[in-house]
Write a protein that holds these residues in place. Sequence first.
Motif, PDB file in Angstrom:
ATOM      1  N   ALA A 210      -0.013   0.177  -5.574  1.00  0.00           N
ATOM      2  CA  ALA A 210       1.240  -0.515  -5.240  1.00  0.00           C
ATOM      3  C   ALA A 210       1.966   0.245  -4.140  1.00  0.00           C
ATOM      4  CB  ALA A 210       2.117  -0.619  -6.482  1.00  0.00           C
TER       5      ALA A 210
ATOM      6  N   VAL B 112       2.268  -1.382 -10.985  1.00  0.00           N
ATOM      7  CA  VAL B 112       2.905  -2.662 -11.323  1.00  0.00           C
ATOM      8  C   VAL B 112       2.826  -2.917 -12.830  1.00  0.00           C
ATOM      9  CG1 VAL B 112       2.968  -5.129 -10.837  1.00  0.00           C
ATOM     10  CG2 VAL B 112       2.263  -3.533  -9.045  1.00  0.00           C
TER      11      VAL B 112
ATOM     12  N   LEU C 240       8.028  -4.249  -2.707  1.00  0.00           N
ATOM     13  CA  LEU C 240       8.574  -5.069  -3.781  1.00  0.00           C
ATOM     14  C   LEU C 240       9.408  -6.237  -3.252  1.00  0.00           C
ATOM     15  CD1 LEU C 240       8.740  -5.071  -6.925  1.00  0.00           C
ATOM     16  CD2 LEU C 240      10.724  -3.557  -6.711  1.00  0.00           C
TER      17      LEU C 240
ATOM     18  N   THR D 215      12.469  -0.436  -3.060  1.00  0.00           N
ATOM     19  CA  THR D 215      11.250  -0.130  -3.813  1.00  0.00           C
ATOM     20  C   THR D 215      11.210   1.352  -4.174  1.00  0.00           C
ATOM     21  OG1 THR D 215      10.087  -1.866  -2.572  1.00  0.00           O
ATOM     22  CG2 THR D 215       8.723  -0.287  -3.768  1.00  0.00           C
TER      23      THR D 215
ATOM     24  N   GLU E 104       0.126  -4.425  -2.820  1.00  0.00           N
ATOM     25  CA  GLU E 104      -0.706  -3.225  -2.910  1.00  0.00           C
ATOM     26  C   GLU E 104      -1.394  -2.926  -1.588  1.00  0.00           C
ATOM     27  OE1 GLU E 104      -3.447  -4.182  -6.017  1.00  0.00           O
ATOM     28  OE2 GLU E 104      -1.934  -4.088  -7.615  1.00  0.00           O
TER      29      GLU E 104
ATOM     30  N   TRP F  37       4.846  -7.248  -6.252  1.00  0.00           N
ATOM     31  CA  TRP F  37       4.743  -5.875  -5.755  1.00  0.00           C
ATOM     32  C   TRP F  37       3.375  -5.751  -5.096  1.00  0.00           C
ATOM     33  CZ3 TRP F  37       7.082  -1.241  -8.849  1.00  0.00           C
ATOM     34  CH2 TRP F  37       7.183  -0.132  -7.997  1.00  0.00           C
TER      35      TRP F  37
ATOM     36  N   SER G 138       3.425   6.610  -5.857  1.00  0.00           N
ATOM     37  CA  SER G 138       2.775   5.488  -6.523  1.00  0.00           C
ATOM     38  C   SER G 138       1.339   5.839  -6.900  1.00  0.00           C
ATOM     39  CB  SER G 138       2.802   4.244  -5.629  1.00  0.00           C
ATOM     40  OG  SER G 138       2.277   3.124  -6.300  1.00  0.00           O
TER      41      SER G 138
END
Length: 257
Positions: free
Chosen positions: A142, A116, A148, A12, A136, A134, A104
Motif C-alpha cells: 500500500a 490495507v 488513500l 495517508t 498499491e 488504498w 508501509s
Amino acid sequence: MKDKQHKVNSITKSVMSALFGIAIQQGYIENENVPISNYFPNIDDIKKRITIKHLLTMSSGLRWPGNEAMIPTKNWVKFILEQPVETEPGTQMKYSCGNSHLLSAILQKATQMNTVVFANRNLFLPLGIHDFNWYEDAQGIAKGGFGLTMKIEDMLKFGVLYMQNGKWNSEQLIPAEWIEKSITHNPIAESLYGYHWWTMNSKEVDGEEDKTFYAMGMGGQYIFVNQKRRLVTIFISNLSDHISSPLQYFENYILNK
C-alpha cells in the motif's frame, strides 16, 4: 459531494502513523526505536542506524529525489533504500514520501498482512469507514505516502478519533500515549512535525495549552484538530498555490475568530 471519495494525498501519512501506534500496542512491533534493518537486513551499515522513529519524523537522512523519480521504477522499496544517506539520522527533517512508503512495507512485514487489511480490521471498520480505496505499488505494498482516497465524513471520523485521544465508542483504538507522541513536534529535527502529523505553535488560553495539529495533503486537503476546543475541521480543495490556503483560512477565520 457527500458520497464522493477524495484523494487525500499525504493525509495517508497520518493514517500510517495511526497504524503504527496500533501495531506497537498489539505487539507486532516492539517500539518506534526499532532499527529498519530488522526488516531490511541487507542495507548498508550507515542505514542500519535508521529507526522507525526516524521514518515517522522524516529524519531518516535518506536522499529524496521526489515522487516523480520513484513512481516510474518497478520496485519502490528498492529505489528508496538505494538512496544515499545525506545527513545523520535524527538530525534534520526532510519531507519524503519514501520514508512513509518504507513504513508501509515494514508494517506488512511485521504483521504478515497487507497494510490495507490491517487498517481495515483495526481502524476503518471500528470507525465505520467502509467506502475507501488504498492503492498499491507493483509489489502489492500500500502506498504509504499518498495512496488513500476517502469520503469527507470518514476524514472527519479520523479527526474526531484523534480529538478524543484515540478513543471511539468507549474503545481505545489508538493508545493515548501514541497520540501524544504523534502530535508533539520533534526538537531534534527542528521542525513542527511529529509522527507524520504537523503541529502549530501552541499558546495558553485560560491557563491551558491551546494546541492545534493537523494532517495535510497536497493541493489543499486538511484535517485540523484542537482537543481543548473539541474542534475538528476538514478541508477538501484543489489549490496550486498557498496565497489563500486552507491553513491560513483556518487560522484567521476559525481558530482565531
